[in-house]
Design a protein around this motif. Sequence first.
Motif, PDB file in Angstrom:
ATOM      1  N   LEU A  89       0.823  -1.212   0.000  1.00 20.46           N
ATOM      2  CA  LEU A  89       0.000   0.000   0.000  1.00 20.46           C
ATOM      3  C   LEU A  89       0.861   1.267   0.000  1.00 20.46           C
ATOM      4  N   PHE A  90       1.638   1.458   1.060  1.00 21.36           N
ATOM      5  CA  PHE A  90       2.351   2.728   1.190  1.00 21.36           C
ATOM      6  C   PHE A  90       3.412   2.906   0.103  1.00 21.36           C
TER       7      PHE A  90
ATOM      8  N   ARG B  27       3.630   1.371  -2.680  1.00 30.88           N
ATOM      9  CA  ARG B  27       3.016   1.390  -4.013  1.00 30.88           C
ATOM     10  C   ARG B  27       2.510   2.789  -4.372  1.00 30.88           C
ATOM     11  N   HIS B  28       1.923   3.475  -3.402  1.00 29.84           N
ATOM     12  CA  HIS B  28       1.373   4.802  -3.711  1.00 29.84           C
ATOM     13  C   HIS B  28       2.411   5.915  -3.566  1.00 29.84           C
TER      14      HIS B  28
ATOM     15  N   PHE C  96       0.891   6.754  10.784  1.00 25.40           N
ATOM     16  CA  PHE C  96      -0.518   6.368  10.825  1.00 25.40           C
ATOM     17  C   PHE C  96      -0.837   5.688  12.153  1.00 25.40           C
TER      18      PHE C  96
ATOM     19  N   GLU D  53      -6.731   2.807   1.611  1.00 26.85           N
ATOM     20  CA  GLU D  53      -6.100   2.956   0.299  1.00 26.85           C
ATOM     21  C   GLU D  53      -6.528   4.260  -0.384  1.00 26.85           C
TER      22      GLU D  53
ATOM     23  N   VAL E 245      -4.551   7.003   1.314  1.00 21.79           N
ATOM     24  CA  VAL E 245      -3.123   6.971   0.954  1.00 21.79           C
ATOM     25  C   VAL E 245      -2.941   7.465  -0.483  1.00 21.79           C
ATOM     26  N   ALA E 246      -3.843   7.069  -1.383  1.00 24.33           N
ATOM     27  CA  ALA E 246      -3.764   7.538  -2.771  1.00 24.33           C
ATOM     28  C   ALA E 246      -3.942   9.054  -2.830  1.00 24.33           C
TER      29      ALA E 246
ATOM     30  N   ALA F  10      -0.736  10.669  -1.805  1.00 24.77           N
ATOM     31  CA  ALA F  10       0.241  10.601  -2.898  1.00 24.77           C
ATOM     32  C   ALA F  10      -0.066  11.667  -3.944  1.00 24.77           C
TER      33      ALA F  10
END
Lengths: 337, 337
Positions: free
Chosen positions: A24-25, A27-28, B96, B108, B111-112, B115
């Motif tokens: 998750l982290f 990847r983003h 977090f 997610e 987090v996206a 980013a």
Amino acid sequence: MDENVVLLGHGSGGGLSHELIEGLFVRHFGNPLLLPLEDASVFALPQGGRIAFTTDSYVVKPFFFPGGDIGRLSVCGTVNDLSVRGARPLYLSAGFIIEEGLLLSDLERIVASMASAAAEAGVSIVCGDTKVVERRAADGLYINTAGVGIVAEGVNVSVRNARPGDAVIVSGTLGDHAVTVLSQRQSLHFRSPLRSDVAPLNSLAQSILDASSSVHAMRDPTRGGLATTLKEIAAGSSVGIDIVEERIPVSDAVRGACEMLGLDYLYLANEGKLVAMVPDSDAPSVLEAMRSNVRGRDAAIIGHVTADHPGMVYIRNPFGTRRILEMLASDQFPRIC
Amino acid sequence: MDENVVLLGHGSGGGLSHELIEGLFVRHFGNPLLLPLEDASVFALPQGGRIAFTTDSYVVKPFFFPGGDIGRLSVCGTVNDLSVRGARPLYLSAGFIIEEGLLLSDLERIVASMASAAAEAGVSIVCGDTKVVERRAADGLYINTAGVGIVAEGVNVSVRNARPGDAVIVSGTLGDHAVTVLSQRQSLHFRSPLRSDVAPLNSLAQSILDASSSVHAMRDPTRGGLATTLKEIAAGSSVGIDIVEERIPVSDAVRGACEMLGLDYLYLANEGKLVAMVPDSDAPSVLEAMRSNVRGRDAAIIGHVTADHPGMVYIRNPFGTRRILEMLASDQFPRIC
């Protein structure tokens, strides 16, 4: 197990944590500096020089335990994450998330403890933030600290940099922090008094850097314990690690508590210990330097880095049997730090 | 009111927050860099150059609201705290604290969004930490970010540096963030759609620095709103501030909501606005530069800094009546950011 929600094990520092971080982290947020396996990020500044930067949140329960408290932990943890990257910690931030109704006297005791730990480490807390949430929206108090330090020229300490032929040195006894917090939480009393090892390790780390110009890797084995830390270094550096069980320092009190409670000190969190990988030839002088520092009196060489079995950690017991050490899979003990 | 415990108002950003900061944190952590009134700490590095360092925790409820979410907020808030010190934000940390059971799909999405906000601001998230606490030990998710930026030579932007003769410029409409979050929380619907202004302000702040070599003070009026921010600058710089009510940009939607709910936009949190104090002679070119930036299209000169009434902020209404603006005393709206 519900696969669609966050589980306690995602915060364990072990296998599930790695899944969350990588899946998750990383990847983003993905960028070359966000190396999931490092304790702090190191980057060059436009004007020259390198900075190390790290963060951790502290949710330990209870706030106060023999040897420390959440305040001391929040300063030492971040100082140590910088120190094991070979940085000299300079400045810390402090963010408080407070549940409405927290006793001001508890908060003051914790803040005073942070100030005292910062003075011990020689760092300054230079910025902060306070948020207050309603009753039952937090459990008393959570603290986040971030830290900034400078990395001297030529220093390159990284979990990706351990090399075959390195000695594996641990700075002292294992398991003291976790066993102390757990026994407080469950009101267990042992004959030998337990005490958390929470302490700043910057002077110890500096003494290691002073004793060897080739320190390859350092890490503080917090969540997940020594086993998880060694596995991360083995994976990060693509090397094998062999350790010898009877060389690992453990106090009688922790050994006894582990036997009684069925715990494995290899997986228990430490808050004032580090592991260092240095060339075999430098190991005697590094060991001597560590032992003359109050935080490294029980330092011991516990094994070696090898080119065999890359990515794997083996431990040999007194009977000569060798077994594989895996990463901590999930978390039996949330809120240990 | 129990004087021995932490109250929601201690997190308001107003008067009670100042009491806690000055009476507790500054008293224990006290050092020249921990200036309670600055948004970020600025320090010189041994190798030369200056670094800005800041932190904030984000506890906003709900996670998602029109115009943003807790993730976008956590990146923009810290980028903005660096920007208003005249720093160029470079690197962020992300911590977090997650309540067991949080939907991974929500995490997610957040987090996206972090980013995406980081990409918009041109910063990288380079280190992080995840803690998971049991159900009911947190309210879903709290995020802490810290940030590091570099301060160019000659830049000295500080709440202590506003000077008589400065123009007071605000970058756009007030109250959008707070009114949006509050209306979501209470499921209120207004004819004109409300939308949080949460946005990174580093390019806007840079355009101000490019347009004037004498930018004295900048600040983003978050918790406590414009009134609290101006009062802090007046107190920090020992100057008086006079502002003119009808010059303050407010959207019709926010004005309507404020009237209906009995809110004062002068005290409401903004997450994509800043106030700047620059010499009167530079004000026209600064205003032009701001208006040509997407984040400053509605920028307006709303008043002036004066040597009269140091430490006090006066507002003049359309009828010519002048009244004193005090700091926000407590907090009607916790968890707005």
